[in-house]
Design an enzyme around this catalytic site. Sequence first.
Site, PDB file in Angstrom:
ATOM      1  CG  ASP A  82      44.234 -13.184  -7.365  1.00  0.00           C
ATOM      2  OD1 ASP A  82      44.546 -12.395  -8.265  1.00  0.00           O
ATOM      3  OD2 ASP A  82      44.912 -13.334  -6.329  1.00  0.00           O
ATOM      4  CG  ASP A  83      42.673  -9.012 -11.537  1.00  0.00           C
ATOM      5  OD1 ASP A  83      41.528  -8.504 -11.580  1.00  0.00           O
ATOM      6  OD2 ASP A  83      43.683  -8.455 -12.029  1.00  0.00           O
ATOM      7  CE  LYS A 158      46.987 -11.133  -4.490  1.00  0.00           C
ATOM      8  NZ  LYS A 158      47.281 -12.294  -5.341  1.00  0.00           N
ATOM      9  CG  ASP A 160      47.967  -7.234  -7.170  1.00  0.00           C
ATOM     10  OD1 ASP A 160      49.131  -6.914  -6.878  1.00  0.00           O
ATOM     11  OD2 ASP A 160      47.707  -8.127  -7.995  1.00  0.00           O
ATOM     12  CB  SER A 192      50.313  -6.755  -3.430  1.00  0.00           C
ATOM     13  OG  SER A 192      49.414  -7.832  -3.359  1.00  0.00           O
ATOM     14  CG  ASP A 221      52.379 -12.665  -9.131  1.00  0.00           C
ATOM     15  OD1 ASP A 221      52.373 -12.107  -8.019  1.00  0.00           O
ATOM     16  OD2 ASP A 221      51.553 -12.405 -10.029  1.00  0.00           O
TER      17      ASP A 221
HETATM   18  C1  LIG Z   1      58.752 -17.021 -11.945  1.00  0.00           C
HETATM   19  O1  LIG Z   1      59.118 -17.307 -13.260  1.00  0.00           O
HETATM   20  C2  LIG Z   1      58.711 -16.305 -14.187  1.00  0.00           C
HETATM   21  C3  LIG Z   1      59.045 -16.825 -15.553  1.00  0.00           C
HETATM   22  O2  LIG Z   1      58.325 -18.000 -15.740  1.00  0.00           O
HETATM   23  C4  LIG Z   1      59.372 -14.987 -13.869  1.00  0.00           C
HETATM   24  O3  LIG Z   1      58.908 -13.994 -14.743  1.00  0.00           O
HETATM   25  C5  LIG Z   1      59.035 -14.602 -12.445  1.00  0.00           C
HETATM   26  O4  LIG Z   1      59.741 -13.456 -12.094  1.00  0.00           O
HETATM   27  C6  LIG Z   1      59.395 -15.727 -11.500  1.00  0.00           C
HETATM   28  N1  LIG Z   1      58.954 -15.405 -10.158  1.00  0.00           N
HETATM   29  C7  LIG Z   1      59.744 -15.561  -9.115  1.00  0.00           C
HETATM   30  C8  LIG Z   1      59.133 -15.268  -7.788  1.00  0.00           C
HETATM   31  O5  LIG Z   1      60.878 -15.927  -9.195  1.00  0.00           O
END
Ligand SMILES: *[C@@H]1O[C@H](CO)[C@@H](O)[C@H](O)[C@H]1NC(C)=O
Length: 429
Positions: A82-83, A158, A160, A192, A221
């Site tokens: 990845d990055d 990948k 991004d 992405s 993510d």
């Molecule tokens: C996962 O949790 C982080 C905070 O820890 C948040 O910023 C992020 O948006 C969350 N990702 C998802 C896919 O819900």
Amino acid sequence: MLKKDMILLIGLLVCVKTCYSLDNGLALTPPMGWMHWQRYRCIVDCKEYPDDCVSEQLFKKAADLIVSEGYDQLGYEYIIVDDCWLNKTRDENGRLQPDKDRFPSGMKALADYIHGKGLKFGLYEDFGTKTCAGYPGVLGHLEQDAQQFADWDVDYVKLDGCYSNITEMYDGYTQFGKYLNETGRPMVYSCSWPAYTEPLGIPGDYETLSEYCNLWRNWDDIDDNWANVSRIIDFFAENQDRFIPYAGPGHWNDPDMLIIGNFGLSDDQSELQMAIWAIMAAPLIMSNNLATVKPQHKAILQNKDVIAVNQDALGIQGRLVFKKNKLEIWTRPILPIVNNHTSYAIAFISQRFDGRPYHLNTTLQEIGLNNPNGYTFKDLYNPDKYDSSEVYKAIKVTLFPTAVVFIKATPVDNEQVPNEKLIEVKHIF
Ligand SMILES: *[C@@H]1O[C@H](CO)[C@@H](O)[C@H](O)[C@H]1NC(C)=O
Ligand SMILES: *[C@@H]1O[C@H](CO)[C@@H](O)[C@H](O)[C@H]1NC(C)=O
Ligand SMILES: *[C@@H]1O[C@H](CO)[C@@H](O)[C@H](O)[C@H]1NC(C)=O
Ligand SMILES: *[C@@H]1O[C@H](CO)[C@@H](O)[C@H](O)[C@H]1NC(C)=O
Ligand SMILES: *[C@@H]1O[C@H](CO)[C@@H](O)[C@H](O)[C@H]1NC(C)=O
Ligand SMILES: CC(=O)N[C@H]1CO[C@H](CO)[C@@H](O)[C@@H]1O
């Protein structure tokens, strides 16, 4: 009807909207492998973190462990960088170059090492001026970088979307896909793009994505915690009618990496992530330290029956079919087809936190399983639970907090049953 024709028919029904989908012969089932990002992020200080920094050692070790721990035998094949692998500047000819302190042998040598293990090599870039961590992006060098990836024997790209303009992504992602194709080297193309538009309320262009990309990240993510897994499951359920039509052999929705084997999920939550990723026909890309995965988590990642659901050749993405009080039922049609009825994977999940058990019961017909002769069951995490000679038309399960019961239901063909009396049709409530 021949089984083959039935598969074709179902395939056509699924691809009504996607008949011009990408045809590079790759990702006919969801890609499986390992990627460093969730677990190792952008650790570049190899003095302080020699075992964890983003370096050729990390990927060689991952490739070694994929083989020595038997993951390759189950289908995990892509080792994806990845990055944070790049030098902050291009070379004098404008070419991408790896950080030479952390990748002293170069990317072609790393590809050779990974190929030597019988595995495939994935590499990250970004459609933008910079990658998310601030290394050179492909903007202005699309053709050159696509060729560079081919020259390094990359098998999976990948791309991004940091530091880019979302109105330019249509042209950018499709153009880079064309350049990848023109290299003549088949490379899985992971886009992405929608992960940058959906959070702004702009729906992904899944028609175009499925024509140019083998998989695409629909959403944010994943981090190493249950709340993220839960949010992703909810997001995919809320938007399933938009996403599901575009999944199929060669092109998949990607809810992001498996975090099983890390710190954030309980054993039950690990089973649940694996089950729902299997139902969703999601890529199974682990991001963990393969040397320290606990045995019970390794067993989940290596559960052959669950992987078989994920890799099912019909390639139909499953869906949420029932939800009440944070208790959910998800189903996915899979092989084998018996008497014109597909089998099904059925995941019963609880997103509740109160410790008490909850009973969830349903007739199979209510959740779309219409074989008049009923189904045999296999509990994929408790294979001895059901006697395979018993036939069911309904089911009741007990669910604990953030846990899953994962069943494969296979249709029964009464004409093939030698002694009908041996079969007891059960209604369990
Ligand atoms: C996962 O949790 C982080 C905070 O820890 C948040 O910023 C992020 O948006 C969350 N990702 C998802 C896919 O819900
Ligand atoms: C990065 O590239 C520059 C210019 O090509 C070079 O002088 C430098 O040594 C490289 N640094 C690393 C860590 O690769
Ligand atoms: C994004 O790209 C569009 C189309 O090329 C352009 O009109 C717009 O000004 C760009 N936005 C930014 C912030 O650069
Ligand atoms: C390029 O695209 C053509 C047409 O879709 C396809 O047949 C071919 O396999 C692709 N080649 C590569 C290397 O992706
Ligand atoms: C199987 O299903 C197809 C499509 O629903 C239908 O056209 C066909 O008649 C069915 N065949 C049998 C043997 O039931
Ligand atoms: C969740 C669920 O389906 N519960 C049902 C189980 O069966 C009883 C009795 O038929 C119903 O009252 C519940 O609603």
